[in-house]
Design a protein around this motif. Structure first.
Motif, PDB file in Angstrom:
ATOM      1  N   LEU A  71      -1.423  11.770   6.847  1.00 55.85           N
ATOM      2  CA  LEU A  71      -0.396  12.424   6.998  1.00 55.85           C
ATOM      3  C   LEU A  71      -0.426  13.735   5.633  1.00 55.85           C
ATOM      4  N   ASN A  72      -0.850  13.521   4.725  1.00 54.63           N
ATOM      5  CA  ASN A  72      -0.982  14.498   3.806  1.00 54.63           C
ATOM      6  C   ASN A  72      -2.085  15.441   3.869  1.00 54.63           C
ATOM      7  N   LYS A  73      -3.186  14.898   4.524  1.00 54.12           N
ATOM      8  CA  LYS A  73      -4.194  16.030   4.755  1.00 54.12           C
ATOM      9  C   LYS A  73      -3.809  16.794   6.055  1.00 54.12           C
ATOM     10  N   ALA A  74      -3.214  16.234   6.914  1.00 55.34           N
ATOM     11  CA  ALA A  74      -2.574  17.147   8.143  1.00 55.34           C
ATOM     12  C   ALA A  74      -1.318  17.985   8.022  1.00 55.34           C
ATOM     13  N   GLN A  75      -0.863  17.550   6.996  1.00 49.36           N
ATOM     14  CA  GLN A  75       0.482  18.162   6.440  1.00 49.36           C
ATOM     15  C   GLN A  75       1.550  18.288   7.562  1.00 49.36           C
ATOM     16  N   SER A  76       1.062  17.196   8.774  1.00 47.84           N
ATOM     17  CA  SER A  76       2.055  17.207   9.848  1.00 47.84           C
ATOM     18  C   SER A  76       1.935  15.827  10.500  1.00 47.84           C
ATOM     19  N   ASN A  77       2.930  15.526  11.458  1.00 51.01           N
ATOM     20  CA  ASN A  77       2.733  14.340  11.986  1.00 51.01           C
ATOM     21  C   ASN A  77       2.514  14.366  13.581  1.00 51.01           C
ATOM     22  N   ASN A  78       1.894  15.786  14.039  1.00 51.42           N
ATOM     23  CA  ASN A  78       1.668  16.060  15.145  1.00 51.42           C
ATOM     24  C   ASN A  78       0.258  15.523  15.267  1.00 51.42           C
TER      25      ASN A  78
ATOM     26  N   GLY B 124       0.847  -1.174   0.034  1.00 50.59           N
ATOM     27  CA  GLY B 124      -0.124  -0.060   0.129  1.00 50.59           C
ATOM     28  C   GLY B 124       0.821   1.367   0.087  1.00 50.59           C
ATOM     29  N   LEU B 125       1.733   1.089   0.688  1.00 49.41           N
ATOM     30  CA  LEU B 125       2.828   2.525   0.845  1.00 49.41           C
ATOM     31  C   LEU B 125       3.598   2.675  -0.524  1.00 49.41           C
ATOM     32  N   GLU B 126       3.928   1.582  -0.950  1.00 55.26           N
ATOM     33  CA  GLU B 126       4.454   1.478  -2.306  1.00 55.26           C
ATOM     34  C   GLU B 126       3.821   2.187  -3.315  1.00 55.26           C
ATOM     35  N   TYR B 127       2.363   1.717  -3.442  1.00 54.65           N
ATOM     36  CA  TYR B 127       1.633   2.114  -4.376  1.00 54.65           C
ATOM     37  C   TYR B 127       1.250   3.694  -4.263  1.00 54.65           C
ATOM     38  N   LEU B 128       1.000   4.028  -3.114  1.00 61.40           N
ATOM     39  CA  LEU B 128       0.535   5.376  -2.780  1.00 61.40           C
ATOM     40  C   LEU B 128       1.766   6.541  -2.653  1.00 61.40           C
ATOM     41  N   THR B 129       3.121   5.884  -2.550  1.00 59.89           N
ATOM     42  CA  THR B 129       4.111   6.801  -2.889  1.00 59.89           C
ATOM     43  C   THR B 129       4.765   6.716  -4.006  1.00 59.89           C
ATOM     44  N   ASN B 130       4.281   5.937  -5.067  1.00 57.26           N
ATOM     45  CA  ASN B 130       4.895   5.842  -6.511  1.00 57.26           C
ATOM     46  C   ASN B 130       6.366   5.019  -6.004  1.00 57.26           C
ATOM     47  N   GLY B 131       6.371   4.153  -5.312  1.00 58.74           N
ATOM     48  CA  GLY B 131       7.683   3.367  -5.195  1.00 58.74           C
ATOM     49  C   GLY B 131       8.730   4.417  -4.272  1.00 58.74           C
ATOM     50  N   LYS B 132       8.601   5.690  -3.982  1.00 60.44           N
ATOM     51  CA  LYS B 132       9.398   6.516  -3.289  1.00 60.44           C
ATOM     52  C   LYS B 132       9.658   6.230  -1.776  1.00 60.44           C
ATOM     53  N   MET B 133       8.440   5.665  -1.210  1.00 62.95           N
ATOM     54  CA  MET B 133       8.490   5.598   0.458  1.00 62.95           C
ATOM     55  C   MET B 133       8.601   6.703   1.104  1.00 62.95           C
ATOM     56  N   GLU B 134       7.978   7.883   0.657  1.00 60.17           N
ATOM     57  CA  GLU B 134       8.295   9.127   1.459  1.00 60.17           C
ATOM     58  C   GLU B 134       6.684   9.869   1.191  1.00 60.17           C
ATOM     59  N   ILE B 135       6.673  10.524   2.234  1.00 59.94           N
ATOM     60  CA  ILE B 135       5.371  11.690   2.271  1.00 59.94           C
ATOM     61  C   ILE B 135       5.597  13.035   2.842  1.00 59.94           C
ATOM     62  N   ASN B 136       5.182  13.887   1.857  1.00 63.38           N
ATOM     63  CA  ASN B 136       5.754  15.397   2.018  1.00 63.38           C
ATOM     64  C   ASN B 136       7.139  15.578   1.879  1.00 63.38           C
ATOM     65  N   GLY B 137       7.861  14.623   1.282  1.00 66.54           N
ATOM     66  CA  GLY B 137       9.249  14.875   1.233  1.00 66.54           C
ATOM     67  C   GLY B 137       9.814  14.236   2.363  1.00 66.54           C
ATOM     68  N   LYS B 138       9.263  13.380   3.342  1.00 62.40           N
ATOM     69  CA  LYS B 138       9.986  12.736   4.439  1.00 62.40           C
ATOM     70  C   LYS B 138       9.951  11.300   4.124  1.00 62.40           C
ATOM     71  N   LYS B 139      11.088  10.719   4.551  1.00 61.89           N
ATOM     72  CA  LYS B 139      11.275   9.185   4.194  1.00 61.89           C
ATOM     73  C   LYS B 139      10.506   8.453   5.198  1.00 61.89           C
ATOM     74  N   ILE B 140       9.745   7.427   4.947  1.00 66.25           N
ATOM     75  CA  ILE B 140       8.862   6.538   5.647  1.00 66.25           C
ATOM     76  C   ILE B 140       9.591   5.426   6.187  1.00 66.25           C
ATOM     77  N   LYS B 141       9.721   5.308   7.513  1.00 64.62           N
ATOM     78  CA  LYS B 141      10.343   4.116   8.065  1.00 64.62           C
ATOM     79  C   LYS B 141       9.598   3.337   8.836  1.00 64.62           C
ATOM     80  N   VAL B 142       9.295   2.010   8.647  1.00 66.20           N
ATOM     81  CA  VAL B 142       8.458   1.133   9.289  1.00 66.20           C
ATOM     82  C   VAL B 142       9.052   0.138   9.855  1.00 66.20           C
ATOM     83  N   ILE B 143       8.887  -0.021  11.257  1.00 64.19           N
ATOM     84  CA  ILE B 143       9.335  -0.666  12.137  1.00 64.19           C
ATOM     85  C   ILE B 143       8.408  -1.908  12.548  1.00 64.19           C
TER      86      ILE B 143
END
Length: 411
Positions: free
Chosen positions: A336-343, A68-87
């Motif tokens: 995260l896109n809608k909020a434009q924040s991880n707050n 899902g993350l791959e599809y939604l980020t077009n393979g970049k694994m980032e949102i709003n320029g921030k890298k996504i790290k899945v633990i």
């Protein structure tokens, strides 16, 4: 040692000290830069029962989430320029471990959002931890009603369906009267599901009567005694006679069928399950039930990609919980896109009432209890199956508007 030699030695030591000082300063600067860079990562914890009875569910959830993350980020694994790290963490479907791992994710790993878990018992244990750390937990795929009911708090959102959605979907397929017995697992998921099913029958205005409830341990392999009690309770009751199976993990459908319930005019009604389990039901063509997802039912661009890509990579179509993991990824990405924040507070504001795309179509987080409202599917087991995965025929898509899930969190 001459005075000149001493001065030369001292000068050399001063240069060395200066060099060391510069090196330490440079190292410190690099470390600060690296820490700053990592601070820009979006950290997500995915907790699932990767060992134990629900191992297959957990693996599907993980696959779906990452795809899902791959599809939604077009393979970049980032949102709003921030890298996504899945633990990824394995709670083994144990409540105490689920609680500990979530606290570790929020406290030590500093994750922004957590997703999980496979077992309803473990998920229920995790809810207070989200409230304690004031961080969002997206529940997937656990279904117990209490998660978005009496045990809920404002940091909890759920993409998976709840027991009441399952029950209302099933109730919509039961027309007229008749008699129903339940076989369910003796823990939070099973008891919650039967409770919801009984309430759903009333809500749906069904005239069917529940005549028996049978609860068995999760590791039960011999169903002879349980089946006999069910058969005795049903055999002289008004027709149609239905045995509703509510079971997570290896399903007892075949074992119950071997005991020939048709001798007493009893029909088996399995809930939808994962593909490897439903493959074993080929001899029960015409048997009907309801399901959260079957790869061939939804018609949308996201599901088309998931089916094609999953089949290419794994030589099999995506399954029940693969779609669920994908839906959770979509909820994270959209929020995260809608909020434009991880707050956390900004995320809650963005997610309440939020609509997002999934392989099943649109879902919506209801503001009152953060339960994702969604479609379900009424199926029939196919008689003529073209290949090993051609299992189900769609009778009807049951829209969210036909599944009136009550709000039970007393917000």
């Amino acid at each position: 040692m001459s005075t000149k030699h001493i001065e030369k030695t001292q000068q050399s030591m001063r240069k060395m000290a200066l060099h060391i000082g510069l090196t330490l300063t440079t190292a410190l600067s690099i470390n600060l830069f690296t820490t700053s860079a990592h601070a820009q990562d979006i950290k997500i914890a995915l907790i699932a029962g990767k060992t134990g009875a629900l191992e297959s569910y957990a693996k599907e959830t993980e696959t779906g989430f990452m795809m899902g993350l791959e599809y939604l980020t077009n393979g970049k694994m980032e949102i709003n320029g921030k890298k996504i790290k899945v633990i990824i963490k394995d709670d083994q479907s144990k409540p105490d471990m689920g609680r500990t791992l979530l606290a570790e994710a929020y406290g030590d790993d500093k994750v922004d959002i957590a997703v999980g878990t496979s077992s309803s018992g473990s998920a229920l244990a995790m809810l207070p931890v989200a409230e304690e750390y004031k961080k969002i937990l997206i529940v997937e795929p656990a279904v117990a009603d209490a998660i978005t009911g009496e045990k809920w708090n404002r940091y909890i959102f759920r993409t998976s369906r709840n027991s009441m959605q399952d029950a209302l979907a099933a109730a919509s397929t039961i027309k007229g009267g008749g008699s129903i017995a339940f076989l369910a697992q003796d823990y939070a998921f099973g008891r919650d599901a039967v409770k919801a099913a009984k309430e759903a029958l009333t809500t749906a205005g069904s005239k069917a009567t529940v005549v028996h409830e049978e609860y068995a341990a999760q590791n039960t392999t011999d169903f002879t005694a349980a089946a006999q009690r069910i058969f005795d309770a049903l055999k002289n009751k008004p027709e149609p006679r239905l045995l509703q199976i509510v079971w997570a993990g290896p399903n007892p459908m075949n074992k119950l069928a071997d005991l020939k319930p048709e001798r007493f005019g009893i029909n088996l009604a399995p809930g939808g399950n994962i593909l490897p389990v439903m493959k074993l039901w080929k001899s029960y063509a015409g048997t009907q039930g309801t399901i959260y997802y079957y790869y061939d039912f939804p018609k949308n661009k996201m599901n088309d990609w998931l089916v094609a890509e999953h089949t290419k990579r794994f030589k099999a179509p995506p399954d029940f919980f693969t779609a669920g993991g994908f839906a959770a990824a979509s909820a994270v990405y959209t929020a995260l896109n809608k909020a434009q924040s991880n707050n956390t507070e900004k995320l809650i504001s963005a997610m309440e009432g939020m609509e997002f795309d999934t392989p099943k179509g649109k879902m919506l987080f209801r503001k009152e209890d953060h339960q994702a409202l969604q479609s379900m599917y009424h199926f029939k087991i196919k008689k003529d199956q073209k290949n090993e995965w051609d299992l189900l025929e769609l009778v009807r898509e049951i829209p969210a508007s036909d599944i009136p899930v009550p709000v039970k969190n007393k917000r």
